[in-house]
Design an enzyme around this catalytic site. Structure first.
Site, PDB file in Angstrom:
ATOM      1  N   ARG A  73       0.835  -1.203   0.000  1.00 24.33           N
ATOM      2  CA  ARG A  73       0.000   0.000   0.000  1.00 24.33           C
ATOM      3  C   ARG A  73       0.867   1.249   0.000  1.00 24.33           C
ATOM      4  NH1 ARG A  73      -5.439  -0.304  -0.988  1.00 24.33           N
ATOM      5  NH2 ARG A  73      -6.449   1.639  -0.422  1.00 24.33           N
ATOM      6  N   ASN A 115     -14.705  16.445  -2.039  1.00 22.74           N
ATOM      7  CA  ASN A 115     -15.386  15.157  -2.193  1.00 22.74           C
ATOM      8  C   ASN A 115     -16.889  15.389  -2.225  1.00 22.74           C
ATOM      9  OD1 ASN A 115     -15.586  12.174  -2.080  1.00 22.74           O
ATOM     10  ND2 ASN A 115     -16.474  12.539  -0.055  1.00 22.74           N
ATOM     11  N   HIS A 117     -20.395  13.567  -1.184  1.00 22.83           N
ATOM     12  CA  HIS A 117     -20.916  12.465  -0.367  1.00 22.83           C
ATOM     13  C   HIS A 117     -22.435  12.466  -0.447  1.00 22.83           C
ATOM     14  CE1 HIS A 117     -20.930   9.418   2.761  1.00 22.83           C
ATOM     15  NE2 HIS A 117     -21.915  10.090   3.341  1.00 22.83           N
ATOM     16  N   ASP A 158     -15.046  12.053   5.839  1.00 22.75           N
ATOM     17  CA  ASP A 158     -16.201  12.947   5.667  1.00 22.75           C
ATOM     18  C   ASP A 158     -16.262  14.010   6.759  1.00 22.75           C
ATOM     19  OD1 ASP A 158     -16.997  11.355   3.471  1.00 22.75           O
ATOM     20  OD2 ASP A 158     -18.128  10.025   4.779  1.00 22.75           O
ATOM     21  N   GLN A 186     -30.990  15.268  -8.324  1.00 22.24           N
ATOM     22  CA  GLN A 186     -31.474  16.504  -7.718  1.00 22.24           C
ATOM     23  C   GLN A 186     -30.432  17.227  -6.871  1.00 22.24           C
ATOM     24  OE1 GLN A 186     -35.231  15.978  -5.680  1.00 22.24           O
ATOM     25  NE2 GLN A 186     -36.165  14.905  -7.411  1.00 22.24           N
ATOM     26  N   GLU A 188     -26.448  15.813  -6.225  1.00 23.53           N
ATOM     27  CA  GLU A 188     -25.033  15.649  -6.556  1.00 23.53           C
ATOM     28  C   GLU A 188     -24.644  16.360  -7.845  1.00 23.53           C
ATOM     29  OE1 GLU A 188     -23.414  11.656  -6.214  1.00 23.53           O
ATOM     30  OE2 GLU A 188     -25.083  11.078  -4.934  1.00 23.53           O
TER      31      GLU A 188
END
Length: 215
Positions: A73, A115, A117, A158, A186, A188
């Site tokens: 990773r 981002n 969400h 978040d 409606q 995003e």
């Protein structure tokens, strides 16, 4: 505040799946709803992501950087940051990117990475809440209003400063799939392009973990 001057804000969009939010960004740039902005690259962790075909169709440079292709990773994290840096972006847009962002990237692009969400943060967010899981949880709880949030990315999940939110009504008989589609259509696809336009035009600042928007 993003210092873009008179030049276009260079954005890199990172995606894992179909790329519907990517398409909303592409359409926004082409229609003029998103101004002073150029999509300079699309990165996915999934070589089969339809989002990459959307990028190709629109003539946008793209590449796949997958954890599966690296021995650890740590190496993947280094290569991902390197791939992003090569596009020299002013702003990174996570549009359904289902990979943990390396801390080094978050530090390098502090308040320059956003981002989308699919909930009204702080509801139904954090570890384990992504994709349909968000809408399943909302329906299980019986909430009457859901929505979407655009926020800056920090080292939490978040938890970064909220830029824009939009509410969406839950209707009788909704399934997670139906609700997911309504939230995309409606909320995003409206607030993500709007947030990019605001940032590209230097109208968003962060103070004490809260955003200030100049309209």
């Amino acid at each position: 505040m993003l210092e873009t001057g008179t030049a276009d804000c260079r954005i890199v969009v990172m995606v894992s799946g179909g790329g519907t939010n990517l398409q909303a960004i592409i359409d926004g740039v082409e229609s003029g709803a998103i101004t002073n902005t150029k999509i300079v690259g699309v990165i996915s962790n999934n070589k089969n992501a339809y989002a990459l075909k959307r990028a190709e169709k629109s003539g946008i440079p793209f590449r796949c950087v997958s954890p599966k292709d690296y021995a650890s990773r740590e190496i993947f994290n280094e290569e991902l940051l390197k791939a992003v840096d090569e596009y020299a972006p002013d702003l990174i847009v996570l549009a359904g990117f289902l990979v943990v962002i390396p801390p080094a990237m978050i530090r390098a692009y502090q308040n320059r990475m956003i981002n989308i969400h699919p909930s009204l943060i702080p509801s139904f967010c954090g570890k384990g809440y992504y994709g349909l899981k968000v809408h399943e949880a909302a329906l299980a709880r019986g909430v009457k209003v859901v929505g979407a949030t655009v926020h800056f990315v920090d080292e939490g999940t978040d938890t970064g400063p909220i830029i824009l939110q939009k509410a969406v009504e839950v209707k009788q008989g909704d399934t997670p799939e139906i609700l997911q589609r309504r939230v995309m259509e409606q909320a995003e696809w409206k607030i993500l392009p709007r947030a990019i336009d605001l940032i590209a035009n230097g109208k968003v600042t962060v103070q004490e973990n809260k955003t200030i928007i100049e309209e």
